[in-house]
Design a protein around this motif. Structure first.
Motif, short mmCIF file in Angstrom:
data_model
loop_
_atom_site.label_atom_id
_atom_site.label_comp_id
_atom_site.label_asym_id
_atom_site.label_seq_id
_atom_site.Cartn_x
_atom_site.Cartn_y
_atom_site.Cartn_z
N SER A 62 -7.55 -39.79 -27.31
CA SER A 62 -7.79 -40.03 -25.89
C SER A 62 -9.27 -40.30 -25.66
O SER A 62 -10.12 -39.54 -26.10
N GLY A 63 -9.56 -41.42 -24.98
CA GLY A 63 -10.94 -41.78 -24.70
C GLY A 63 -11.54 -42.78 -25.67
O GLY A 63 -12.69 -43.20 -25.50
N ALA A 64 -10.75 -43.21 -26.67
CA ALA A 64 -11.27 -44.15 -27.67
C ALA A 64 -11.25 -45.59 -27.17
O ALA A 64 -11.80 -46.48 -27.82
N GLY A 65 -10.59 -45.84 -26.03
CA GLY A 65 -10.57 -47.19 -25.47
C GLY A 65 -9.37 -48.01 -25.87
O GLY A 65 -9.38 -49.24 -25.74
N LYS A 66 -8.32 -47.35 -26.33
CA LYS A 66 -7.13 -48.06 -26.77
C LYS A 66 -6.48 -48.85 -25.64
O LYS A 66 -6.06 -50.01 -25.84
N LEU A 69 -15.29 -38.96 -22.30
CA LEU A 69 -14.34 -38.10 -21.59
C LEU A 69 -15.01 -37.42 -20.40
O LEU A 69 -14.42 -37.28 -19.33
N VAL A 70 -16.26 -36.98 -20.59
CA VAL A 70 -16.99 -36.34 -19.49
C VAL A 70 -17.26 -37.35 -18.38
O VAL A 70 -17.08 -37.06 -17.19
N ASN A 71 -17.68 -38.56 -18.76
CA ASN A 71 -18.03 -39.58 -17.77
C ASN A 71 -16.82 -40.08 -16.99
O ASN A 71 -16.98 -40.58 -15.86
N ARG A 72 -15.62 -39.96 -17.56
CA ARG A 72 -14.42 -40.35 -16.81
C ARG A 72 -14.24 -39.49 -15.57
O ARG A 72 -13.70 -39.93 -14.56
N VAL A 106 -10.08 -28.95 -20.75
CA VAL A 106 -9.18 -30.04 -21.19
C VAL A 106 -9.91 -30.96 -22.15
O VAL A 106 -9.35 -31.40 -23.16
N ILE A 107 -11.17 -31.25 -21.87
CA ILE A 107 -11.95 -32.13 -22.74
C ILE A 107 -12.10 -31.52 -24.13
O ILE A 107 -11.94 -32.21 -25.15
#
Length: 202
Positions: free
Chosen positions: A15-19, A134-137, A144-145
């Motif tokens: 999650s967060g890798a940009g897939k 993940l933090v910037n989202r 959760v992060i």
């Protein structure tokens, strides 16, 4: 020239890798089909049965498990999720390539039920950069992060059996690599046996 056989393309990433961004770009350029999953969870606002998911009762889902009707299935947060096998095989026979955006648990099952599938793992540049993303989202708590980062480590450690690795540091470069891998897969002789008949006139 006769149409070729379709193949399943499976993408996995922490999650967060940009897939999701890469998936959107690939689907915007190529006519990839998406498999519609079944689930026992309740529909969310705006979700349509048969479009976003096939919404089933727990009993109906478990009956399909008994009948071996799923290419893969899993229990996530107390609900069943699964990919119906028959629609996938029908679309592949029609020459359609099918994209799966799925976790590693599901991907491992698909490697058994769909032997012609190709698997791509999308990496973040580093766990530190993944945490920043993940933090910037701004959508998850730190608890959760941290759980997502722990899960990411476990997923990355299982990536050794994938067919292709792509590091999503520069989006354009990552997409070029994904696009190149997809196109190379479409040229496999096992998918294009009709070429021989067409060229040789047999």
């Amino acid at each position: 020239m006769a149409a070729r056989q379709g193949f399943p393309l499976i993408l996995c990433a922490p999650s967060g890798a940009g897939k999701s961004t890469l998936v959107k770009k690939l689907c915007a350029e190529f006519p990839l089909a998406f498999s519609i999953s079944c689930t026992t969870r309740a529909p969310r606002e705006g979700e349509i049965d048969g479009v976003h998911y096939h919404f089933l009762t727990k009993e109906a889902f478990e009956q399909k498990i008994q009948n071996n009707e799923f290419a893969e299935w899993a229990v996530v947060h107390g609900n069943y999720y699964g990919t119906p096998l028959k629609p996938v095989t029908e679309q592949l026979a029609q020459g359609k390539d099918i994209l799966f955006d799925i976790d590693i648990q599901g991907a491992k099952q698909l490697s058994l039920s769909l032997p012609g599938a190709k698997f791509v793992f999308i990496f973040p540049p580093s766990l530190e950069i993944l945490k920043e993303r993940l933090v910037n989202r701004g959508t998850d708590s730190m608890e959760v992060i941290e759980r997502r980062l722990k899960n990411a480590t476990g997923e990355i450690e299982q990536s050794h059996w994938f067919d292709a690795w792509i590091v999503n540091d520069d989006l354009d470069k990552a997409y070029d690599e994904l696009r190149a891998f997809y196109l190379s897969c479409t040229l496999e002789p096992r998918l294009c046996t009709q070429i021989l008949k067409s060229v040789l006139g047999k």
